[in-house]
Design a protein around this motif. Structure first.
Motif, short mmCIF file in Angstrom:
data_model
loop_
_atom_site.label_atom_id
_atom_site.label_comp_id
_atom_site.label_asym_id
_atom_site.label_seq_id
_atom_site.Cartn_x
_atom_site.Cartn_y
_atom_site.Cartn_z
N CYS A 1 0.82 -1.22 0.00
CA CYS A 1 0.00 0.00 0.00
C CYS A 1 0.85 1.27 0.00
O CYS A 1 0.67 2.16 0.85
CB CYS A 1 -0.96 0.02 1.20
N ASP B 1 -4.89 3.56 0.80
CA ASP B 1 -6.21 2.99 0.50
C ASP B 1 -7.22 4.11 0.71
O ASP B 1 -7.83 4.26 1.77
CB ASP B 1 -6.49 1.80 1.41
N LYS B 2 -7.39 4.92 -0.33
CA LYS B 2 -8.18 6.15 -0.23
C LYS B 2 -9.63 5.89 0.16
O LYS B 2 -10.22 6.64 0.96
CB LYS B 2 -8.12 6.90 -1.55
N ASP B 3 -10.24 4.82 -0.38
CA ASP B 3 -11.66 4.56 -0.10
C ASP B 3 -11.86 3.61 1.08
O ASP B 3 -12.99 3.21 1.37
CB ASP B 3 -12.37 4.03 -1.34
N ASN B 4 -10.77 3.21 1.74
CA ASN B 4 -10.85 2.36 2.94
C ASN B 4 -11.67 1.10 2.72
O ASN B 4 -12.43 0.67 3.60
CB ASN B 4 -11.45 3.16 4.11
N ASP B 5 -11.51 0.49 1.54
CA ASP B 5 -12.25 -0.74 1.27
C ASP B 5 -11.40 -1.99 1.53
O ASP B 5 -11.84 -3.11 1.28
CB ASP B 5 -12.78 -0.75 -0.16
N GLY B 6 -10.16 -1.79 2.04
CA GLY B 6 -9.29 -2.93 2.33
C GLY B 6 -8.44 -3.37 1.16
O GLY B 6 -7.66 -4.32 1.28
N CYS C 1 -5.57 -2.06 -1.53
CA CYS C 1 -4.64 -0.94 -1.73
C CYS C 1 -4.89 -0.27 -3.08
O CYS C 1 -5.22 -0.94 -4.08
CB CYS C 1 -3.21 -1.45 -1.67
N ASP C 2 -4.68 1.04 -3.10
CA ASP C 2 -4.85 1.79 -4.33
C ASP C 2 -3.87 1.36 -5.41
O ASP C 2 -4.08 1.65 -6.59
CB ASP C 2 -4.69 3.29 -4.06
N ALA D 1 -18.42 4.22 0.84
CA ALA D 1 -18.13 3.71 2.17
C ALA D 1 -19.16 2.66 2.58
O ALA D 1 -20.36 2.86 2.40
CB ALA D 1 -18.10 4.85 3.18
#
Length: 370
Positions: free
Chosen positions: A307, A311-316, A318-319, A329
Motif C-alpha cells: 500500500c 487505500d483512499k476509499d478504505n475498502d481494504g 490498496c490503491d 463507504a
C-alpha cells in the motif's frame, strides 16, 4: 539460528540434486548420483573459481643438531645457510603438495673424550647438501578457523611433511689425525655422498603465512630434516667397522649414539600465486562461506512494503491495484476493489434492496410489478 541449521542441512541435498535431462553432447556426462542422467558442468579451467598453483622461494639459517658434531655448542651458534625453491599445487582448501629443491651448508664442531680429545682439540666440520623432495602441506588454519570469525583472513599456519633424496659433501679437520700434514702425511676427512636410492631423507615442520595480496604471500618456516645417515655431519664413515671401539681411527661418529645426523632450518620466504583469479584456494574456507551465506539469508529483511499509494476509499484493497478507488463507504468489494453486485443488475449490493433478484436502478434493484 533455526533457519541457518535448515539451510546448512539442505546444502548436501542441493549439492547432489540433479535434473533428469538427457545427455546430448560431449560436454555433459551421466549423473552418478542417480539412476538417470543430467546436464552437469565438467570441472575444467573455465569452471575454476580459485588459483591453485604457486612458486615459492626462500632462505635462512641451518644448524646440525642431534648428531655427533653439532652447530650449537656452549650456547654458541655456528651459522650455516639453507635455501629452497618449490612448485606448489593446492589440491583443496586444506591439503597441498610441493616439489621442493633445497641447498645449504652447515658448520659443526665436536671433541673426543679423554686424552685423545685433548690431543686432537675441537674438530670442525662442514656439510654442503643438495636435496629434492615431495612435501605435503596441511593448512591448519582452514581446519581450526572459527566460523563466526569474520575478520580478514590474512594469517595461516601450515604443517609440512615429506621425503626425498639428497647428496652431500663433508670435510672435517682437527689438530691430529685429520689435519693437513706432510710428515707424517695426513689430510682432513672428506666424505662424498652422491644422489641415489640409498640417500633417502625425511623432513617435517611448521610455517606461518601472511597473505600480502592476491599475488604474494610471505612465510616464516622452520623445518627438521632427518638424514638417516651417520656420515651427514662429517664425523666419519658409517660402515660396521667404523663403530669398532678397538679401531685406531678417531671415533667422531661415536660421540652420539644415534645413527642419524639431523638438521634444523629457519627460513623466510615468498610465495608467488599463479593464475587469473583474485583468490588462491589455500585462502578459502568453504564451510565459513556456507555459514556466511546462511547468515546473510537469515538476516535478510523479509518485510514487504504494501500500500505505497494508500487505500483512499478504505475498502481494504490498496490503491496500488484497486480498480475502483472511489468505492462508496460500507460497500463490500472483491479482490480488485470493485463493489459487489450479486444479481448483476447494475445496482451494487450496498444500494440494492433486492440483492439476489435483478431489478432496474429506478426501483433500487427490485423487480417491478406489472
Amino acid at each position: 539460528m533455526k533457519l541457518s541449521l535448515l539451510l546448512l542441512a539442505a546444502l548436501p541435498i542441493a549439492s547432489y540434486a540433479q535434473d533428469s535431462i538427457a545427455v546430448t553432447s560431449n560436454d555433459m556426462y551421466p549423473n552418478t548420483f542417480s539412476s538417470g542422467s543430467a546436464n552437469v558442468q565438467s570441472f575444467n579451467n573455465k569452471a575454476r573459481r580459485f588459483n591453485d598453483w604457486s612458486v615459492s622461494i626462500g632462505g635462512g639459517a641451518a644448524f646440525m643438531v642431534h648428531s655427533d658434531l653439532v652447530s650449537i655448542t656452549d650456547e654458541k651458534f655456528n651459522w650455516g645457510y639453507n635455501s629452497y625453491v618449490s612448485l606448489d599445487k593446492q589440491i583443496n582448501h586444506v591439503v597441498g603438495i610441493s616439489l621442493i629443491y633445497q641447498r645449504g651448508e652447515t658448520k659443526q664442531k665436536g671433541q673426543l673424550e679423554g686424552a685423545e680429545g685433548i690431543a686432537a682439540g675441537v674438530a670442525e666440520a662442514r656439510t654442503k647438501y643438495n636435496q629434492i623432495a615431495l612435501m605435503g602441506d596441511v593448512n591448519f588454519s582452514n581446519i581450526l578457523r572459527r566460523v563466526d570469525n569474520h575478520s580478514p583472513y590474512r594469517w595461516a599456519m601450515h604443517g609440512y611433511a615429506g621425503m626425498g633424496f639428497m647428496s652431500f659433501n663433508t670435510s672435517l679437520h682437527d689438530n691430529k689425525d685429520y689435519s693437513w700434514s706432510t710428515n707424517p702425511r695426513r689430510i682432513p676427512l672428506f666424505i662424498n655422498q652422491k644422489l641415489g636410492l640409498n640417500s633417502v631423507y625425511y623432513q617435517f615442520g611448521l610455517g606461518v603465512k601472511y597473505n600480502v595480496s592476491s599475488l604474494i604471500d610471505v612465510e616464516a618456516r622452520t623445518m627438521y630434516i632427518i638424514s638417516g645417515d651417520d656420515e651427514f655431519d662429517g664425523g666419519g664413515y658409517a660402515g660396521s667397522g667404523d663403530y669398532d671401539p678397538n679401531s685406531k681411527i678417531p671415533k667422531y661418529n661415536m660421540i652420539d649414539k644415534r645413527r642419524s645426523d639431523n638438521v634444523w632450518t629457519v627460513n623466510l620466504g615468498l610465495s608467488f600465486k599463479l593464475g587469473k583469479h583474485t583468490t588462491h584456494l589455500a585462502w578459502h574456507d568453504p564451510l565459513q562461506e556456507a555459514y556466511y551465506r546462511a547468515n546473510v539469508l537469515e538476516n535478510k529483511s523479509t518485510e514487504l512494503i504494501v500500500c505505497e499509494k494508500g487505500d483512499k476509499d478504505n475498502d481494504g484493497v490498496c490503491d496500488d491495484w484497486d480498480r475502483q478507488p472511489d468505492t462508496p463507504a460500507g460497500a463490500r468489494v472483491d479482490g480488485a476493489g470493485i463493489a459487489l453486485d450479486v444479481d448483476l443488475d447494475g445496482v451494487i449490493d450496498l444500494y440494492d434492496k433486492c440483492v439476489t433478484v435483478p431489478g432496474p436502478v429506478e426501483n433500487q434493484g427490485c423487480p417491478t410489478n406489472k
